[in-house]
Motif scaffolding. Structure first.
Motif, PDB file in Angstrom:
ATOM      1  N   ILE A   9       0.834  -1.202   0.000  1.00 24.12           N
ATOM      2  CA  ILE A   9       0.000   0.000   0.000  1.00 24.12           C
ATOM      3  C   ILE A   9       0.872   1.258   0.000  1.00 24.12           C
ATOM      4  O   ILE A   9       0.612   2.205  -0.757  1.00 24.12           O
ATOM      5  CB  ILE A   9      -0.942  -0.009   1.224  1.00 24.12           C
ATOM      6  CG1 ILE A   9      -1.953  -1.140   1.091  1.00 24.12           C
ATOM      7  CG2 ILE A   9      -1.651   1.335   1.372  1.00 24.12           C
ATOM      8  CD1 ILE A   9      -2.790  -1.370   2.337  1.00 24.12           C
ATOM      9  N   ILE A  10       1.896   1.263   0.824  1.00 26.77           N
ATOM     10  CA  ILE A  10       2.794   2.421   0.883  1.00 26.77           C
ATOM     11  C   ILE A  10       3.443   2.669  -0.470  1.00 26.77           C
ATOM     12  O   ILE A  10       3.484   3.813  -0.963  1.00 26.77           O
ATOM     13  CB  ILE A  10       3.866   2.216   1.970  1.00 26.77           C
ATOM     14  CG1 ILE A  10       3.231   2.219   3.356  1.00 26.77           C
ATOM     15  CG2 ILE A  10       4.944   3.306   1.881  1.00 26.77           C
ATOM     16  CD1 ILE A  10       4.176   1.816   4.474  1.00 26.77           C
ATOM     17  N   THR A  15       4.047   5.759  -5.370  1.00 27.26           N
ATOM     18  CA  THR A  15       4.125   5.783  -6.833  1.00 27.26           C
ATOM     19  C   THR A  15       3.086   6.738  -7.417  1.00 27.26           C
ATOM     20  O   THR A  15       3.316   7.380  -8.439  1.00 27.26           O
ATOM     21  CB  THR A  15       3.902   4.362  -7.406  1.00 27.26           C
ATOM     22  OG1 THR A  15       4.904   3.498  -6.887  1.00 27.26           O
ATOM     23  CG2 THR A  15       3.978   4.377  -8.928  1.00 27.26           C
ATOM     24  N   ALA A  16       1.949   6.834  -6.742  1.00 26.88           N
ATOM     25  CA  ALA A  16       0.876   7.725  -7.209  1.00 26.88           C
ATOM     26  C   ALA A  16       1.155   9.183  -6.880  1.00 26.88           C
ATOM     27  O   ALA A  16       0.401  10.071  -7.282  1.00 26.88           O
ATOM     28  CB  ALA A  16      -0.448   7.305  -6.582  1.00 26.88           C
ATOM     29  N   GLY A  17       2.243   9.439  -6.142  1.00 30.76           N
ATOM     30  CA  GLY A  17       2.630  10.815  -5.845  1.00 30.76           C
ATOM     31  C   GLY A  17       2.240  11.304  -4.473  1.00 30.76           C
ATOM     32  O   GLY A  17       2.347  12.513  -4.191  1.00 30.76           O
ATOM     33  N   CYS A  18       1.791  10.437  -3.597  1.00 29.14           N
ATOM     34  CA  CYS A  18       1.425  10.838  -2.236  1.00 29.14           C
ATOM     35  C   CYS A  18       2.694  11.100  -1.419  1.00 29.14           C
ATOM     36  O   CYS A  18       3.490  10.182  -1.181  1.00 29.14           O
ATOM     37  CB  CYS A  18       0.592   9.757  -1.563  1.00 29.14           C
ATOM     38  SG  CYS A  18      -0.985   9.419  -2.395  1.00 29.14           S
ATOM     39  N   ALA A  21       3.023   9.061   2.077  1.00 27.82           N
ATOM     40  CA  ALA A  21       2.466   7.742   1.771  1.00 27.82           C
ATOM     41  C   ALA A  21       2.357   6.848   3.003  1.00 27.82           C
ATOM     42  O   ALA A  21       1.350   6.165   3.196  1.00 27.82           O
ATOM     43  CB  ALA A  21       3.310   7.067   0.696  1.00 27.82           C
ATOM     44  N   LYS A  22       3.379   6.836   3.850  1.00 25.84           N
ATOM     45  CA  LYS A  22       3.368   5.961   5.020  1.00 25.84           C
ATOM     46  C   LYS A  22       2.254   6.361   5.993  1.00 25.84           C
ATOM     47  O   LYS A  22       1.508   5.505   6.485  1.00 25.84           O
ATOM     48  CB  LYS A  22       4.713   6.001   5.725  1.00 25.84           C
ATOM     49  CG  LYS A  22       4.828   5.046   6.903  1.00 25.84           C
ATOM     50  CD  LYS A  22       6.209   5.075   7.543  1.00 25.84           C
ATOM     51  CE  LYS A  22       7.242   4.484   6.607  1.00 25.84           C
ATOM     52  NZ  LYS A  22       8.585   4.353   7.280  1.00 25.84           N
ATOM     53  N   ASP A  23       2.131   7.657   6.267  1.00 26.06           N
ATOM     54  CA  ASP A  23       1.085   8.129   7.179  1.00 26.06           C
ATOM     55  C   ASP A  23      -0.305   7.841   6.615  1.00 26.06           C
ATOM     56  O   ASP A  23      -1.220   7.431   7.348  1.00 26.06           O
ATOM     57  CB  ASP A  23       1.236   9.631   7.430  1.00 26.06           C
ATOM     58  CG  ASP A  23       2.488   9.957   8.225  1.00 26.06           C
ATOM     59  OD1 ASP A  23       2.986   9.067   8.934  1.00 26.06           O
ATOM     60  OD2 ASP A  23       2.975  11.100   8.118  1.00 26.06           O
ATOM     61  N   GLU A  24      -0.464   8.075   5.307  1.00 28.18           N
ATOM     62  CA  GLU A  24      -1.766   7.842   4.676  1.00 28.18           C
ATOM     63  C   GLU A  24      -2.123   6.368   4.679  1.00 28.18           C
ATOM     64  O   GLU A  24      -3.278   5.992   4.902  1.00 28.18           O
ATOM     65  CB  GLU A  24      -1.771   8.396   3.256  1.00 28.18           C
ATOM     66  CG  GLU A  24      -1.701   9.916   3.194  1.00 28.18           C
ATOM     67  CD  GLU A  24      -2.046  10.465   1.823  1.00 28.18           C
ATOM     68  OE1 GLU A  24      -2.576   9.699   0.990  1.00 28.18           O
ATOM     69  OE2 GLU A  24      -1.795  11.658   1.588  1.00 28.18           O
ATOM     70  N   ALA A  25      -1.126   5.527   4.439  1.00 30.95           N
ATOM     71  CA  ALA A  25      -1.377   4.083   4.441  1.00 30.95           C
ATOM     72  C   ALA A  25      -1.876   3.624   5.805  1.00 30.95           C
ATOM     73  O   ALA A  25      -2.850   2.859   5.901  1.00 30.95           O
ATOM     74  CB  ALA A  25      -0.102   3.343   4.062  1.00 30.95           C
ATOM     75  N   ARG A  26      -1.247   4.097   6.845  1.00 27.70           N
ATOM     76  CA  ARG A  26      -1.640   3.694   8.193  1.00 27.70           C
ATOM     77  C   ARG A  26      -3.044   4.194   8.538  1.00 27.70           C
ATOM     78  O   ARG A  26      -3.819   3.514   9.208  1.00 27.70           O
ATOM     79  CB  ARG A  26      -0.617   4.211   9.201  1.00 27.70           C
ATOM     80  CG  ARG A  26       0.718   3.479   9.109  1.00 27.70           C
ATOM     81  CD  ARG A  26       1.784   4.085   9.981  1.00 27.70           C
ATOM     82  NE  ARG A  26       3.029   3.308   9.899  1.00 27.70           N
ATOM     83  CZ  ARG A  26       4.189   3.713  10.384  1.00 27.70           C
ATOM     84  NH1 ARG A  26       4.279   4.879  11.003  1.00 27.70           N
ATOM     85  NH2 ARG A  26       5.264   2.945  10.263  1.00 27.70           N
ATOM     86  N   LEU A  27      -3.372   5.383   8.058  1.00 23.56           N
ATOM     87  CA  LEU A  27      -4.703   5.924   8.325  1.00 23.56           C
ATOM     88  C   LEU A  27      -5.761   5.117   7.566  1.00 23.56           C
ATOM     89  O   LEU A  27      -6.818   4.779   8.125  1.00 23.56           O
ATOM     90  CB  LEU A  27      -4.764   7.397   7.904  1.00 23.56           C
ATOM     91  CG  LEU A  27      -6.068   8.141   8.198  1.00 23.56           C
ATOM     92  CD1 LEU A  27      -6.426   8.030   9.673  1.00 23.56           C
ATOM     93  CD2 LEU A  27      -5.944   9.600   7.787  1.00 23.56           C
ATOM     94  N   LEU A  28      -5.493   4.803   6.315  1.00 27.87           N
ATOM     95  CA  LEU A  28      -6.439   4.006   5.535  1.00 27.87           C
ATOM     96  C   LEU A  28      -6.629   2.622   6.167  1.00 27.87           C
ATOM     97  O   LEU A  28      -7.749   2.116   6.240  1.00 27.87           O
ATOM     98  CB  LEU A  28      -5.941   3.861   4.093  1.00 27.87           C
ATOM     99  CG  LEU A  28      -5.990   5.137   3.242  1.00 27.87           C
ATOM    100  CD1 LEU A  28      -5.296   4.917   1.900  1.00 27.87           C
ATOM    101  CD2 LEU A  28      -7.435   5.585   3.018  1.00 27.87           C
ATOM    102  N   ILE A  29      -5.542   2.031   6.623  1.00 29.35           N
ATOM    103  CA  ILE A  29      -5.623   0.716   7.268  1.00 29.35           C
ATOM    104  C   ILE A  29      -6.480   0.785   8.532  1.00 29.35           C
ATOM    105  O   ILE A  29      -7.292  -0.103   8.804  1.00 29.35           O
ATOM    106  CB  ILE A  29      -4.201   0.203   7.599  1.00 29.35           C
ATOM    107  CG1 ILE A  29      -3.462  -0.160   6.306  1.00 29.35           C
ATOM    108  CG2 ILE A  29      -4.267  -1.005   8.537  1.00 29.35           C
ATOM    109  CD1 ILE A  29      -1.987  -0.446   6.501  1.00 29.35           C
ATOM    110  N   SER A  30      -6.322   1.865   9.284  1.00 32.17           N
ATOM    111  CA  SER A  30      -7.085   2.000  10.532  1.00 32.17           C
ATOM    112  C   SER A  30      -8.568   2.246  10.281  1.00 32.17           C
ATOM    113  O   SER A  30      -9.415   1.913  11.115  1.00 32.17           O
ATOM    114  CB  SER A  30      -6.510   3.136  11.379  1.00 32.17           C
ATOM    115  OG  SER A  30      -6.758   4.394  10.770  1.00 32.17           O
TER     116      SER A  30
END
Length: 269
Positions: A9-10, A15-18, A21-30
């Motif tokens: 996910i990260i 790759t999509a330009g976020c 990315a790491k913070d967003e991935a963790r938020l989406l997972i939560s």
């Protein structure tokens, strides 16, 4: 969630330009309740849909603000508008939030100051729905309509604070905004006309008819437009002051009502 999936996910978000990315991935997972839902949310984010529209809320002044898709997402820079407004406000003040969007500014002010008499208005129906949900616990009065038009006339000459994060992006500059804004947020929340000042002019011209003596109008603007915004407030009879926060790259122009007769006359000319 296993490390392999998290890493996938990260990398996809990166790759999509976020940038985060790491913070967003963790938020989406939560936020995701199932793996299928998570992967769907990641795909939406990878296509450019704002994170806040995906999870349904935004963090503003430490408060979770509900956000629908298409609605303007409250920016961190607008926290400076809250700070400047709070410094001029006391409990029980009558506050009007124009172009209120999600109602984030009013909610943050209530949290900071305590009990306030809040009236908010926006022309966008989806924003009004969000604002009504977000202000429920503070007893906010939210109206749908164009600027002052839907407000109750009883507020004439009684408002202590008028606050507005009105659209101030020049029309030709909208295409230069990040994709998240220009593609996924309503244009009504962005387009300020040819010079970006159209809505500010309309707000300032009527402000003296609503403000109490000693009341203040606070408008978020850009640093580049600040002097023009100050001039607009002065032309309506308000005493302007420009404030800026380097850390948030935020600019707020404050206009103070000091004379009922003079300002009312100028507002009508």
């Amino acid at each position: 969630m296993d490390k392999k999936t998290e890493k996938y996910i990260i990398n996809k978000l990166r790759t999509a330009g976020c940038v985060f990315a790491k913070d967003e991935a963790r938020l989406l997972i939560s936020e995701a309740q199932t793996l299928d839902k998570l992967l769907d949310m990641v795909e939406q984010r990878a296509t450019g849909l704002p994170l806040e529209h995906i999870i349904g809320w935004a963090d503003f002044c430490g408060i979770r603000i509900e956000v629908e898709q298409g609605v303007f997402v409250p920016r961190r820079r607008t926290e400076f508008l809250v700070q400047q407004t709070a410094a001029l406000t006391t409990p029980e003040s009558i506050i009007v939030d124009l172009c209120c969007g999600t109602g984030a500014v009013g909610v943050a002010l209530a949290k900071t100051i305590g009990h306030i008499e809040l009236y908010a208005a926006d022309i966008d129906p989806a924003s009004v729905r969000c604002a009504r949900r977000n202000t429920t616990l503070i007893g906010g009065n939210v109206y749908e309509g164009d600027l002052y038009h839907p407000l109750p006339p009883i507020l004439h000459n009684r408002v202590d604070i008028l606050v507005a994060n009105a659209p101030y992006v020049p029309t030709d500059s909208i295409e230069l905004l990040p994709q998240e804004a220009r593609k996924y947020e309503t244009r009504l929340a962005l387009d300020g006309g040819v010079d970006g000042l159209d809505i500010q002019k309309r707000i300032a011209s009527e402000a003296p008819l609503w403000l109490a003596l000693g009341g203040h109008l606070l408008i978020e603007t850009s640093q580049k437009q600040a002097l023009q915004t100050a001039k607009i407030l002065a032309q309506s009879g308000l005493i302007p002051k420009v404030t800026h926060c380097v850390e948030l790259d935020a600019t707020v122009v404050i206009g103070t009502q000091i004379s009922r007769v003079n300002t009312a006359c100028k507002a009508l000319t």
